[in-house]
Design a protein around this motif. Structure first.
Motif, PDB file in Angstrom:
ATOM      1  N   HIS A  35       0.688  -1.187   0.040  1.00  0.00           N
ATOM      2  CA  HIS A  35       0.046   0.062   0.072  1.00  0.00           C
ATOM      3  C   HIS A  35       0.605   1.194   0.047  1.00  0.00           C
ATOM      4  O   HIS A  35       2.125   1.163   0.577  1.00  0.00           O
ATOM      5  N   ALA A  36       0.359   2.377  -0.532  1.00  0.00           N
ATOM      6  CA  ALA A  36       0.825   3.652  -0.254  1.00  0.00           C
ATOM      7  C   ALA A  36       0.868   4.114   0.988  1.00  0.00           C
ATOM      8  O   ALA A  36      -0.173   4.088   1.590  1.00  0.00           O
ATOM      9  N   GLU A  37       1.903   4.551   1.587  1.00  0.00           N
ATOM     10  CA  GLU A  37       2.173   5.111   2.952  1.00  0.00           C
ATOM     11  C   GLU A  37       1.243   6.410   3.015  1.00  0.00           C
ATOM     12  O   GLU A  37       1.497   7.403   2.418  1.00  0.00           O
ATOM     13  N   PRO A  38       0.100   6.318   3.543  1.00  0.00           N
ATOM     14  CA  PRO A  38      -0.735   7.697   3.603  1.00  0.00           C
ATOM     15  C   PRO A  38      -0.050   8.607   4.622  1.00  0.00           C
ATOM     16  O   PRO A  38       0.566   8.289   5.563  1.00  0.00           O
ATOM     17  N   ARG A  39       0.157   9.987   4.294  1.00  0.00           N
ATOM     18  CA  ARG A  39       0.608  11.032   5.022  1.00  0.00           C
ATOM     19  C   ARG A  39      -0.357  11.517   5.913  1.00  0.00           C
ATOM     20  O   ARG A  39      -1.614  11.819   5.348  1.00  0.00           O
ATOM     21  N   LEU A  40       0.050  11.680   7.288  1.00  0.00           N
ATOM     22  CA  LEU A  40      -1.120  12.178   7.985  1.00  0.00           C
ATOM     23  C   LEU A  40      -1.118  13.790   7.808  1.00  0.00           C
ATOM     24  O   LEU A  40      -0.024  14.596   7.797  1.00  0.00           O
ATOM     25  N   ASN A  41      -2.216  14.502   7.343  1.00  0.00           N
ATOM     26  CA  ASN A  41      -2.488  15.767   7.365  1.00  0.00           C
ATOM     27  C   ASN A  41      -3.795  16.165   7.630  1.00  0.00           C
ATOM     28  O   ASN A  41      -4.886  15.528   7.368  1.00  0.00           O
ATOM     29  N   GLY A  42      -4.117  17.486   8.046  1.00  0.00           N
ATOM     30  CA  GLY A  42      -5.462  17.979   8.118  1.00  0.00           C
ATOM     31  C   GLY A  42      -6.109  17.489   9.599  1.00  0.00           C
ATOM     32  O   GLY A  42      -5.130  17.054  10.443  1.00  0.00           O
ATOM     33  N   CYS A  43      -7.404  16.952   9.544  1.00  0.00           N
ATOM     34  CA  CYS A  43      -7.981  16.372  10.424  1.00  0.00           C
ATOM     35  C   CYS A  43      -7.268  14.864  11.079  1.00  0.00           C
ATOM     36  O   CYS A  43      -7.685  14.186  10.239  1.00  0.00           O
ATOM     37  N   PRO A  44      -6.857  14.651  12.191  1.00  0.00           N
ATOM     38  CA  PRO A  44      -6.129  13.587  12.626  1.00  0.00           C
ATOM     39  C   PRO A  44      -7.289  12.316  12.540  1.00  0.00           C
ATOM     40  O   PRO A  44      -7.343  11.337  12.106  1.00  0.00           O
ATOM     41  N   TRP A  45      -8.570  12.728  12.876  1.00  0.00           N
ATOM     42  CA  TRP A  45      -9.569  11.508  12.755  1.00  0.00           C
ATOM     43  C   TRP A  45     -10.027  11.337  11.348  1.00  0.00           C
ATOM     44  O   TRP A  45      -9.991   9.976  11.044  1.00  0.00           O
ATOM     45  N   HIS A  46      -9.956  12.020  10.483  1.00  0.00           N
ATOM     46  CA  HIS A  46     -10.122  11.631   9.095  1.00  0.00           C
ATOM     47  C   HIS A  46      -8.857  10.980   8.658  1.00  0.00           C
ATOM     48  O   HIS A  46      -8.920  10.108   7.873  1.00  0.00           O
ATOM     49  N   ASP A  47      -7.768  11.316   9.026  1.00  0.00           N
ATOM     50  CA  ASP A  47      -6.468  10.672   8.630  1.00  0.00           C
ATOM     51  C   ASP A  47      -6.646   9.039   8.971  1.00  0.00           C
ATOM     52  O   ASP A  47      -6.062   8.267   8.337  1.00  0.00           O
ATOM     53  N   VAL A  48      -6.868   9.099  10.384  1.00  0.00           N
ATOM     54  CA  VAL A  48      -6.835   7.608  10.872  1.00  0.00           C
ATOM     55  C   VAL A  48      -7.850   6.785  10.218  1.00  0.00           C
ATOM     56  O   VAL A  48      -7.574   5.673   9.902  1.00  0.00           O
ATOM     57  N   ASN A  49      -8.957   7.407   9.645  1.00  0.00           N
ATOM     58  CA  ASN A  49      -9.955   6.377   9.051  1.00  0.00           C
ATOM     59  C   ASN A  49      -9.297   6.135   7.669  1.00  0.00           C
ATOM     60  O   ASN A  49      -9.417   5.098   7.194  1.00  0.00           O
ATOM     61  N   GLU A  50      -8.608   7.103   7.038  1.00  0.00           N
ATOM     62  CA  GLU A  50      -7.977   6.927   5.617  1.00  0.00           C
ATOM     63  C   GLU A  50      -6.874   6.024   5.739  1.00  0.00           C
ATOM     64  O   GLU A  50      -6.849   4.875   4.794  1.00  0.00           O
ATOM     65  N   MET A  51      -6.224   5.785   6.807  1.00  0.00           N
ATOM     66  CA  MET A  51      -5.325   4.828   6.967  1.00  0.00           C
ATOM     67  C   MET A  51      -5.436   3.579   7.344  1.00  0.00           C
ATOM     68  O   MET A  51      -5.115   2.401   6.687  1.00  0.00           O
ATOM     69  N   LEU A  52      -6.595   3.363   8.222  1.00  0.00           N
ATOM     70  CA  LEU A  52      -7.377   2.258   8.278  1.00  0.00           C
ATOM     71  C   LEU A  52      -7.568   1.397   7.030  1.00  0.00           C
ATOM     72  O   LEU A  52      -7.449   0.274   6.712  1.00  0.00           O
ATOM     73  N   GLN A  53      -8.288   2.102   6.351  1.00  0.00           N
ATOM     74  CA  GLN A  53      -8.916   1.748   4.985  1.00  0.00           C
ATOM     75  C   GLN A  53      -7.892   1.420   3.898  1.00  0.00           C
ATOM     76  O   GLN A  53      -8.063   0.506   3.142  1.00  0.00           O
ATOM     77  N   SER A  54      -6.962   2.232   3.898  1.00  0.00           N
ATOM     78  CA  SER A  54      -5.885   1.940   2.899  1.00  0.00           C
ATOM     79  C   SER A  54      -5.231   0.505   3.117  1.00  0.00           C
ATOM     80  O   SER A  54      -4.605   0.347   2.190  1.00  0.00           O
ATOM     81  N   VAL A  55      -5.466   0.042   4.379  1.00  0.00           N
ATOM     82  CA  VAL A  55      -4.656  -1.270   4.420  1.00  0.00           C
ATOM     83  C   VAL A  55      -5.648  -2.209   4.762  1.00  0.00           C
ATOM     84  O   VAL A  55      -5.331  -3.537   5.098  1.00  0.00           O
ATOM     85  N   GLY A  56      -7.001  -2.024   4.562  1.00  0.00           N
ATOM     86  CA  GLY A  56      -7.990  -2.969   4.400  1.00  0.00           C
ATOM     87  C   GLY A  56      -8.610  -3.222   5.801  1.00  0.00           C
ATOM     88  O   GLY A  56      -9.275  -4.346   6.109  1.00  0.00           O
ATOM     89  N   LEU A  57      -8.408  -2.517   6.808  1.00  0.00           N
ATOM     90  CA  LEU A  57      -8.917  -2.788   8.246  1.00  0.00           C
ATOM     91  C   LEU A  57     -10.108  -1.616   8.205  1.00  0.00           C
ATOM     92  O   LEU A  57     -10.150  -0.699   7.895  1.00  0.00           O
ATOM     93  N   ARG A  58     -11.381  -2.361   8.907  1.00  0.00           N
ATOM     94  CA  ARG A  58     -12.656  -1.687   8.824  1.00  0.00           C
ATOM     95  C   ARG A  58     -12.379  -0.712  10.140  1.00  0.00           C
ATOM     96  O   ARG A  58     -11.752  -0.841  10.979  1.00  0.00           O
ATOM     97  N   PRO A  59     -12.584   0.634   9.880  1.00  0.00           N
ATOM     98  CA  PRO A  59     -12.688   1.559  10.848  1.00  0.00           C
ATOM     99  C   PRO A  59     -13.385   1.546  11.889  1.00  0.00           C
ATOM    100  O   PRO A  59     -14.345   2.505  11.992  1.00  0.00           O
ATOM    101  N   THR A  60     -13.430   0.604  12.928  1.00  0.00           N
ATOM    102  CA  THR A  60     -14.470   0.653  13.885  1.00  0.00           C
ATOM    103  C   THR A  60     -14.471   1.695  15.152  1.00  0.00           C
ATOM    104  O   THR A  60     -13.138   2.141  14.976  1.00  0.00           O
ATOM    105  N   ARG A  61     -15.232   1.887  15.694  1.00  0.00           N
ATOM    106  CA  ARG A  61     -14.892   3.044  16.675  1.00  0.00           C
ATOM    107  C   ARG A  61     -13.752   2.522  17.501  1.00  0.00           C
ATOM    108  O   ARG A  61     -12.924   3.598  18.130  1.00  0.00           O
TER     109      ARG A  61
END
Length: 149
Positions: free
Chosen positions: A7-33
């Motif tokens: 996977h492409a390493e996602p860069r953390l920028n902007g809202c961390p909550w949004h970044d974490v969501n994208e990071m999890l999805q980019s590696v195929g993990l469901r963004p559970t609470r």
């Protein structure tokens, strides 16, 4: 020796909550609470070295309702997909490193702290021959320090 990830390493920028969501999805993990909350605690503060117990304590202080078992499971899942790096200091202490680049560590024995060694300061002259069918995934060096006196 940098581990190759598919996977492409996602860069953390902007809202961390949004970044974490994208990071999890980019590696195929469901963004559970719970994954979102633990990811926000882990990755929202730059490069860190945490044990499961340390993260569990942070989660408790942040009023995140997770069990220690969930913290361990999440850390292991994030390690399996390459978002964290596991560093074993001895048989009893395992740290999870948010910096997955090739680097080594100092372990401060007096206060049980793991810190990065700048890459330029440690040079590995040679690696051992490995058995047929194997390759070196990475080399972990932990230099133990204690206060003088």
């Amino acid at each position: 020796m940098h581990e190759a990830h598919s996977h492409a390493e996602p860069r953390l920028n902007g809202c961390p909550w949004h970044d974490v969501n994208e990071m999890l999805q980019s590696v195929g993990l469901r963004p559970t609470r719970q994954r979102m909350a633990l990811g926000w605690l882990l990755f929202g503060k730059g490069d860190r070295h945490l044990t499961a117990e340390m993260l569990y304590e942070e989660a408790s202080q942040a009023k995140v309702p997770v069990s220690l078992a969930t913290v361990y499971n999440t850390l292991n899942q994030l390690t399996d997909v390459g978002l964290l790096r596991q560093v074993s200091v001895d048989g009893t202490k395992t740290y999870f490193d948010t910096n997955v680049s090739a680097h080594q560590h100092f372990y401060l024995e007096n206060n049980h702290e793991l810190i990065d060694i700048p890459n330029a300061e440690l040079e590995l002259k040679a690696t051992p021959d490995v058995p047929e069918g194997y390759e070196i995934a990475r080399v972990d060096v932990v230099v133990r320090l204690r206060k003088k006196g």
